[in-house]
Design an enzyme around this catalytic site. Structure first.
Site, PDB file in Angstrom:
ATOM      1  CD  GLU A  81      -2.486  -1.362   2.414  1.00  0.00           C
ATOM      2  OE1 GLU A  81      -2.557  -0.273   3.397  1.00  0.00           O
ATOM      3  OE2 GLU A  81      -3.669  -1.502   2.025  1.00  0.00           O
ATOM      4  CD  GLU A 112       5.019 -21.075  10.789  1.00  0.00           C
ATOM      5  OE1 GLU A 112       5.151 -22.141  11.916  1.00  0.00           O
ATOM      6  OE2 GLU A 112       4.145 -21.030  10.282  1.00  0.00           O
TER       7      GLU A 112
END
Length: 270
Positions: A81, A112
């Site tokens: 953004e 992960e």
């Protein structure tokens, strides 16, 4: 384990499946109302990180977020953004997720758990000591994040940590730790809920404050936003009407001529 893993403690609510819909939603909302207060407790740490980031950005430094699952996705969301909102190049704020771009939409098994991969991912960006790496992990134990932060520290980078378990390995490892204690989740262990909300709030604060401090906002306006659709052109036009005291048509003409609100203000304001 010498600390209490708050993110795994039992919910304060039980027999969830027996609740009617209104009761269920009311209880979720009651839990959510605790989040902003928990974030307020870590404002001193967020302040340290933002000030350190602003200093490094002035030297061309960058901000990298690393995370897995929900935490990784939130980092990518915040980074994505920055260009449209503040007109910054995509490479100045970067979000990386364990498992790569595939993991944005679909979980990648065991990604992960690789403590070496984050530094490999960061090295693709020619990372250097002017950059800052912020690890995001509700649990504070994610190997991908811990490994990346440890390697970043070894190579002289400033590190930040966003976690929901005070005292966790991540909280102890990062140079600047934001340990947000939101308490147990409504559904036990579901950290996409309050923990994820708290992470989103902190990420909003970090990136927005940083962009303001480096001059990407004027007054309270997004004067560097990208004019990528009709809504944003209209918003920019209205900003110029206010800033230059001209009518809509003239403001729109100047916006299109100069390509951004800031450039139009700089060129036209007497």
């Amino acid at each position: 384990m010498s600390y209490k893993k708050i993110t795994e403690t039992p919910s304060l609510h039980d027999n969830l499946e027996q609740m009617d819909t209104t009761s269920m939603l009311t209880k979720i909302n009651e839990e959510d109302q605790k989040v902003a207060n928990a974030v307020a407790e870590v404002i001193p740490q967020i302040t340290k990180l933002v000030d350190a980031l602003a200093e490094r950005f002035s030297k061309g430094g960058r901000l990298f977020y690393i995370g897995a699952g929900t935490s990784g996705r939130l980092g990518i969301l915040d980074a994505s953004e920055i260009p449209p909102t503040f007109g910054m190049p995509h490479e100045r704020v970067v979000g990386l997720i364990a498992g790569g771009d595939t993991a944005i939409r679909k979980a990648v098994e065991n990604a992960e758990d690789d403590k070496l991969q984050a530094w490999k991912d960061l090295m693709e960006y020619d990372i250097n000591s002017d950059d800052v790496v912020v690890g995001i992990a509700a649990s504070g134990t994610t190997p991908y994040v811990l490994g990346g932060l440890a390697d970043a520290k070894k190579n002289g980078l400033l590190t930040g940590g966003i976690t929901n378990n005070p005292g966790s390995p991540l909280a102890k490892l990062a140079d600047i730790t934001m340990a947000i204690n939101v308490g147990p989740e409504f559904v036990t262990g579901s950290t996409r809920m309050k923990s994820g909300t708290s992470q989103k709030l902190v990420l909003n604060m970090i990136s927005t404050a940083l962009m303001i401090k480096i001059g990407r906002v004027k007054g309270n306006k997004m004067v560097n936003m990208q004019l990528t659709n009709t809504k944003l052109v209209d918003r920019g036009t209205r900003y110029l009407m206010e800033g230059l005291h001209v009518d809509y048509n003239e403001a729109e003409r100047l916006l299109i001529k100069h390509g951004s609100v800031k450039k139009a203000l700089d060129a036209e304001k007497k």
